[in-house]
Design a protein around this motif. Structure first.
Motif, PDB file in Angstrom:
ATOM      1  N   LYS A 278      -2.740   0.286  10.885  1.00  0.00           N
ATOM      2  CA  LYS A 278      -3.248   0.993   9.699  1.00  0.00           C
ATOM      3  C   LYS A 278      -2.679   2.418   9.648  1.00  0.00           C
ATOM      4  CE  LYS A 278      -5.839  -2.670   9.661  1.00  0.00           C
ATOM      5  NZ  LYS A 278      -5.347  -3.876   9.020  1.00  0.00           N
TER       6      LYS A 278
ATOM      7  N   TYR B 122       0.080   4.014   6.980  1.00  0.00           N
ATOM      8  CA  TYR B 122      -0.236   5.252   6.252  1.00  0.00           C
ATOM      9  C   TYR B 122       0.923   6.243   6.367  1.00  0.00           C
ATOM     10  CZ  TYR B 122      -2.698   9.474   4.730  1.00  0.00           C
ATOM     11  OH  TYR B 122      -3.062  10.623   4.070  1.00  0.00           O
ATOM     12  N   ASP B 123       1.409   6.429   7.591  1.00  0.00           N
ATOM     13  CA  ASP B 123       2.488   7.405   7.803  1.00  0.00           C
ATOM     14  C   ASP B 123       3.780   6.972   7.123  1.00  0.00           C
ATOM     15  OD1 ASP B 123       0.873   9.144   9.146  1.00  0.00           O
ATOM     16  OD2 ASP B 123       1.703   8.773  11.150  1.00  0.00           O
TER      17      ASP B 123
ATOM     18  N   HIS C 206       3.387   7.470   3.285  1.00  0.00           N
ATOM     19  CA  HIS C 206       3.397   8.868   2.840  1.00  0.00           C
ATOM     20  C   HIS C 206       4.519   9.691   3.476  1.00  0.00           C
ATOM     21  CE1 HIS C 206      -0.785   7.518   2.017  1.00  0.00           C
ATOM     22  NE2 HIS C 206      -0.589   8.221   0.917  1.00  0.00           N
TER      23      HIS C 206
ATOM     24  N   SER D  92       0.533  -0.427   1.585  1.00  0.00           N
ATOM     25  CA  SER D  92      -0.802  -0.095   1.066  1.00  0.00           C
ATOM     26  C   SER D  92      -1.846  -1.094   1.548  1.00  0.00           C
ATOM     27  CB  SER D  92      -0.794  -0.062  -0.466  1.00  0.00           C
ATOM     28  OG  SER D  92       0.026   0.980  -0.931  1.00  0.00           O
TER      29      SER D  92
ATOM     30  N   ALA E 291      -2.658   0.155   4.866  1.00  0.00           N
ATOM     31  CA  ALA E 291      -3.145   1.540   4.918  1.00  0.00           C
ATOM     32  C   ALA E 291      -4.480   1.748   4.201  1.00  0.00           C
ATOM     33  CB  ALA E 291      -2.100   2.485   4.317  1.00  0.00           C
ATOM     34  N   ASN E 292      -4.812   0.908   3.215  1.00  0.00           N
ATOM     35  CA  ASN E 292      -5.994   1.150   2.385  1.00  0.00           C
ATOM     36  C   ASN E 292      -7.317   1.235   3.154  1.00  0.00           C
ATOM     37  OD1 ASN E 292      -4.852   1.664  -0.101  1.00  0.00           O
ATOM     38  ND2 ASN E 292      -4.765  -0.487  -0.692  1.00  0.00           N
TER      39      ASN E 292
ATOM     40  N   ILE F  26      -7.383   4.776   4.271  1.00  0.00           N
ATOM     41  CA  ILE F  26      -7.543   5.677   3.115  1.00  0.00           C
ATOM     42  C   ILE F  26      -8.986   5.648   2.621  1.00  0.00           C
ATOM     43  CG2 ILE F  26      -6.871   6.014   0.685  1.00  0.00           C
ATOM     44  CD1 ILE F  26      -4.040   4.899   1.577  1.00  0.00           C
TER      45      ILE F  26
END
Length: 380
Positions: A316, A320-321, A324, A362, A365-366, A369
């Motif tokens: 996760k 994310y990294d 972004h 996503s 990663a969501n 987030i």
């Protein structure tokens, strides 16, 4: 005849005959060969003759199937929160939904091994169209959620299911599992559909919504897979939605997804049982009068519990990294874990397509987030 006959699982007195009717099905043979790879076919065929209850079938066969799935396709299952639940109390488990078969199967293994009451579990009838799957589902204490009905029939079906869940909890003293939404969360955003809660409330009778939900003893369940074995299979639907196109499932898509979820690599898996939603319902009753807004508030409480207790694996933070283009969470994973994840991404989608790449990242990663958003809202 019972009004529940179209949706219910088998009564114990029906189990032996039902199991006998599929015992020589090629799919049963494949399932048993997977579960007991070193056992001769005649041995388990003989053992089937002594199975006279769902509990027998689950304990002696299905639990072993799930253990074998964990051995072959994961780095193990960990759990938390179950020690806070009473072993003799039936609960309504509402969980996030990632995998068609495993979400509820893993919960039941966790319940079995910790001495709790196993669940009656909801499954869409579209997933068990084949005779073998339908019988196997009912042998595993699944009840059917009827799909594809007219609006009028849908209302009637929801009423029957609501009453069936209430009957399981309070007459049969049987825990129940239901997903927080219809269908799996393909984008990693876990959100409770109000329609699920509306269906549950249909059997409330004269009780207020909040009193009835207290009566149900709702426990949110957070399930987290390090790798989603069906991640690439979810992509066509996500991309169709992005292009604002209608997505039409392939003929055997659900079956393929089931098999991929069972056999595909998941690495580590964690299940967390939240606390029983109780005092929060008193607060809702005291501050909100409108029924729809009460339902919204209950959905939010379930969502907050699922998201806050969701185990965040290194995948996760890596996603994310990468999404972004940052090193914000570099301390949460190793370079080897990052390279393995990048290799997986490159093997499962076209990495040169920026839209596919964004949706894939996503999906992973969501949960992080959403957890950040919830923690920020709680600290305000």
């Amino acid at each position: 005849m019972s009004k529940f006959d179209e949706i219910r699982y088998f009564h114990d007195q029906e189990v032996n005959e039902a199991l006998g009717s599929v015992s020589r099905d090629p799919m049963m043979k494949a399932l048993m060969n997977f579960t007991f790879p070193d056992t001769d076919e005649q041995i388990w065929l003989e053992q089937f003759k002594n199975i006279h209850s769902i509990s027998d079938f689950q304990r002696h066969f299905i639990a072993q199937t799930v253990r074998q799935i964990l051995t072959k396709s994961s780095d193990g299952l960990t759990t938390s929160g179950f020690d806070q639940l009473d072993k003799n109390t039936p609960y309504l488990f509402i969980s996030n939904h990632r995998d068609i078969v495993l979400d509820t199967s893993l919960l039941n293994l966790a319940l079995l091994e910790s001495g709790h009451i196993m669940t009656a579990s909801a499954i869409g009838d579209n997933l068990v169209g084949r005779k073998f799957l339908n019988i196997l589902a009912k042998l595993n204490r699944n009840f059917l959620v009827q799909r594809g009905l007219s609006l009028r029939d849908q209302l009637k079906s929801s009423q029957i299911m609501s009453e069936y869940i209430e009957q399981q909890l309070h007459q049969e003293k049987r825990s129940v599992w239901i997903a927080q939404r219809e269908g799996r969360a393909k984008d990693g955003n876990d959100a409770t559909q109000q329609g699920v809660l509306k269906m549950l409330a249909m059997a409330a009778g004269d009780q207020s919504l909040t009193d009835y939900f207290k009566f149900l003893k709702i426990v949110p369940i957070s399930i987290s897979y390090e790798y989603d074995p069906t991640d690439s299979l979810k992509m066509p639907q996500l991309l169709a939605k992005h292009r604002e196109e209608e997505y039409i499932k392939g003929k055997n898509e659900d079956f393929t997804t089931m098999l991929s979820g069972i056999l595909g690599q998941k690495k580590r898996i964690h299940l967390h049982a939240g606390h029983v939603i109780d005092k929060e319902l008193d607060d809702i009753a005291a501050t909100i009068e409108n029924k729809n807004k009460q339902l919204q508030a209950v959905a939010q409480i379930i969502d907050d519990s699922i998201i806050r207790n969701y185990k965040l694996w290194p995948t996760k933070f890596i996603a994310y990294d990468l999404l972004h283009n940052t090193q914000t969470y570099a301390s949460q994973y190793t370079e080897q874990e990052k390279q393995l994840f990048i290799r997986r991404l490159e093997m499962r989608i076209d990495p040169s397509d920026p839209v596919s790449k964004e949706y894939f990242l996503s999906m992973y990663a969501n949960p992080l987030i959403n957890k950040i958003k919830i923690e920020e809202s709680f600290s305000e």
